[in-house]
Design a protein around this motif. Structure first.
Motif, PDB file in Angstrom:
ATOM      1  N   ARG A 178      39.524  30.284  53.756  1.00 20.09           N
ATOM      2  CA  ARG A 178      38.467  31.207  53.323  1.00 20.09           C
ATOM      3  C   ARG A 178      37.148  30.732  53.906  1.00 20.09           C
ATOM      4  NH1 ARG A 178      39.902  34.313  48.224  1.00 20.09           N
ATOM      5  NH2 ARG A 178      37.816  35.089  48.668  1.00 20.09           N
ATOM      6  N   GLY A 179      36.105  31.446  53.556  1.00 21.83           N
ATOM      7  CA  GLY A 179      34.789  31.066  54.051  1.00 21.83           C
ATOM      8  C   GLY A 179      34.628  31.552  55.478  1.00 21.83           C
ATOM      9  N   ARG A 189      28.667  35.671  59.958  1.00 21.40           N
ATOM     10  CA  ARG A 189      30.134  35.614  59.891  1.00 21.40           C
ATOM     11  C   ARG A 189      30.774  35.344  61.247  1.00 21.40           C
ATOM     12  NH1 ARG A 189      31.684  37.276  54.836  1.00 21.40           N
ATOM     13  NH2 ARG A 189      30.227  38.643  53.732  1.00 21.40           N
ATOM     14  N   MET A 193      37.013  26.845  54.008  1.00 18.17           N
ATOM     15  CA  MET A 193      37.781  26.223  52.925  1.00 18.17           C
ATOM     16  C   MET A 193      39.255  26.368  53.240  1.00 18.17           C
ATOM     17  SD  MET A 193      35.117  28.201  51.507  1.00 18.17           S
ATOM     18  CE  MET A 193      35.326  29.150  49.999  1.00 18.17           C
ATOM     19  N   HIS A 210      31.939  31.227  57.378  1.00 16.02           N
ATOM     20  CA  HIS A 210      30.633  31.849  57.502  1.00 16.02           C
ATOM     21  C   HIS A 210      29.557  30.809  57.191  1.00 16.02           C
ATOM     22  CE1 HIS A 210      31.655  32.758  53.141  1.00 16.02           C
ATOM     23  NE2 HIS A 210      30.557  32.033  53.039  1.00 16.02           N
ATOM     24  N   ARG A 247      23.445  33.079  40.485  1.00 17.37           N
ATOM     25  CA  ARG A 247      24.783  33.704  40.568  1.00 17.37           C
ATOM     26  C   ARG A 247      25.842  32.627  40.411  1.00 17.37           C
ATOM     27  NH1 ARG A 247      27.428  35.177  45.924  1.00 17.37           N
ATOM     28  NH2 ARG A 247      25.522  34.295  46.731  1.00 17.37           N
ATOM     29  N   TYR A 274      23.951  37.991  45.471  1.00 16.67           N
ATOM     30  CA  TYR A 274      24.757  38.296  46.664  1.00 16.67           C
ATOM     31  C   TYR A 274      23.991  39.228  47.600  1.00 16.67           C
ATOM     32  CZ  TYR A 274      28.627  39.860  49.540  1.00 16.67           C
ATOM     33  OH  TYR A 274      29.444  40.146  50.606  1.00 16.67           O
ATOM     34  N   ILE A 313      36.714  31.165  42.546  1.00 19.27           N
ATOM     35  CA  ILE A 313      37.855  31.521  43.400  1.00 19.27           C
ATOM     36  C   ILE A 313      39.092  30.903  42.770  1.00 19.27           C
ATOM     37  CG2 ILE A 313      38.878  31.150  45.685  1.00 19.27           C
ATOM     38  CD1 ILE A 313      35.979  31.091  46.792  1.00 19.27           C
ATOM     39  N   TYR A 349      24.407  36.630  55.368  1.00 18.18           N
ATOM     40  CA  TYR A 349      25.610  35.951  55.873  1.00 18.18           C
ATOM     41  C   TYR A 349      25.602  35.933  57.400  1.00 18.18           C
ATOM     42  CZ  TYR A 349      28.578  35.854  51.619  1.00 18.18           C
ATOM     43  OH  TYR A 349      29.141  35.584  50.401  1.00 18.18           O
ATOM     44  N   TYR A 390      30.146  32.374  40.883  1.00 15.19           N
ATOM     45  CA  TYR A 390      31.430  33.036  41.139  1.00 15.19           C
ATOM     46  C   TYR A 390      32.528  31.987  41.212  1.00 15.19           C
ATOM     47  CZ  TYR A 390      30.693  32.045  46.180  1.00 15.19           C
ATOM     48  OH  TYR A 390      30.465  31.448  47.394  1.00 15.19           O
TER      49      TYR A 390
HETATM   50  P1  TYD Z   1      34.307  36.454  50.844  1.00 18.21           P
HETATM   51  O1  TYD Z   1      32.947  36.231  51.424  1.00 18.21           O
HETATM   52  O2  TYD Z   1      35.368  36.955  51.775  1.00 18.21           O
HETATM   53  O3  TYD Z   1      34.823  35.117  50.136  1.00 18.21           O
HETATM   54  P2  TYD Z   1      34.969  33.640  50.774  1.00 18.21           P
HETATM   55  O4  TYD Z   1      33.594  33.075  50.907  1.00 18.21           O
HETATM   56  O5  TYD Z   1      35.763  32.871  49.777  1.00 18.21           O
HETATM   57  O6  TYD Z   1      35.701  33.734  52.080  1.00 18.21           O
HETATM   58  O7  TYD Z   1      34.181  37.456  49.605  1.00 18.21           O
HETATM   59  C1  TYD Z   1      35.250  38.238  49.142  1.00 18.21           C
HETATM   60  C2  TYD Z   1      34.719  39.568  48.624  1.00 18.21           C
HETATM   61  O8  TYD Z   1      33.916  39.370  47.460  1.00 18.21           O
HETATM   62  C3  TYD Z   1      33.853  40.303  49.637  1.00 18.21           C
HETATM   63  O9  TYD Z   1      34.202  41.673  49.570  1.00 18.21           O
HETATM   64  C4  TYD Z   1      32.442  40.132  49.128  1.00 18.21           C
HETATM   65  C5  TYD Z   1      32.642  39.976  47.642  1.00 18.21           C
HETATM   66  N1  TYD Z   1      31.643  39.119  46.993  1.00 18.21           N
HETATM   67  C6  TYD Z   1      30.749  39.679  46.099  1.00 18.21           C
HETATM   68  O10 TYD Z   1      30.713  40.898  45.866  1.00 18.21           O
HETATM   69  N2  TYD Z   1      29.860  38.866  45.448  1.00 18.21           N
HETATM   70  C7  TYD Z   1      29.841  37.536  45.672  1.00 18.21           C
HETATM   71  O11 TYD Z   1      29.022  36.820  45.051  1.00 18.21           O
HETATM   72  C8  TYD Z   1      30.753  36.963  46.632  1.00 18.21           C
HETATM   73  C9  TYD Z   1      30.733  35.490  46.945  1.00 18.21           C
HETATM   74  C10 TYD Z   1      31.645  37.800  47.265  1.00 18.21           C
END
Ligand code: TYD
Length: 132
Positions: free
Chosen positions: A46-47, A121, A97, A49, A33, A114, A37, A119, A35
């Motif tokens: 952010r993060g 949290r 972050m 978790h 995967r 995902y 930001i 997770y 992704y």
């Molecule tokens: P989130 O975990 O809050 O991001 P961060 O780690 O930056 O704090 O993720 C934001 C949203 O995106 C949440 O609804 C879950 C979704 N998401 C996915 O669907 N797939 C992914 O690979 C990731 C990382 C997040």
């Protein structure tokens, strides 16, 4: 603590710079995967978790961002401010972050698809989990 900051090899010449991330060379897992930001708002964090089963390699492609990493015993801070630096994070590391610069772009390569269930949290739950 299961994290590393990697200095990536840059293929650079008068045309510009190129960096390759390749499984078995400088990438310690197979990518399932990707992704990214971007467009973060000023002052956001952010993060917050940890992951039970996920390895990640993170590159700040543009701008800068700080990571706070915590294994329950110690806290470290890593600044990502250059595309030739990569942060590897293994399992069971709490991460936050912060300090995203304007226009920062963070790319994350992940070893698993995902899965919300892997997770953690809640920080206290994280501390309980790593005692097991
Ligand atoms: P989130 O975990 O809050 O991001 P961060 O780690 O930056 O704090 O993720 C934001 C949203 O995106 C949440 O609804 C879950 C979704 N998401 C996915 O669907 N797939 C992914 O690979 C990731 C990382 C997040």
């Amino acid at each position: 603590m299961d994290y590393k900051v990697l200095d990536l090899k840059v293929f650079g010449d008068e045309r510009g710079s190129l960096i390759s991330l390749e499984e078995g060379r400088n990438l310690p897992f197979a990518i399932k995967r990707v992704y990214y930001i971007y467009d973060t708002k000023p002052g956001v964090e952010r993060g917050k978790h940890a992951h039970k089963n996920l390895q990640q390699l993170i590159v700040c492609l543009h701008g800068s961002c700080s990571f706070v990493l915590d294994d329950g015993a110690a806290r470290r801070e890593v600044l990502l401010n250059c595309p030739d630096k990569a942060l590897y994070i293994g399992n069971n590391i709490w991460r936050e972050m912060k300090d995203f610069s304007y226009g920062a772009v963070l790319m994350v390569l992940a070893s698993q698809t995902y899965d919300d269930k892997e997770y953690i949290r809640d920080y206290n739950e994280f501390l309980r989990e790593i005692q097991k």
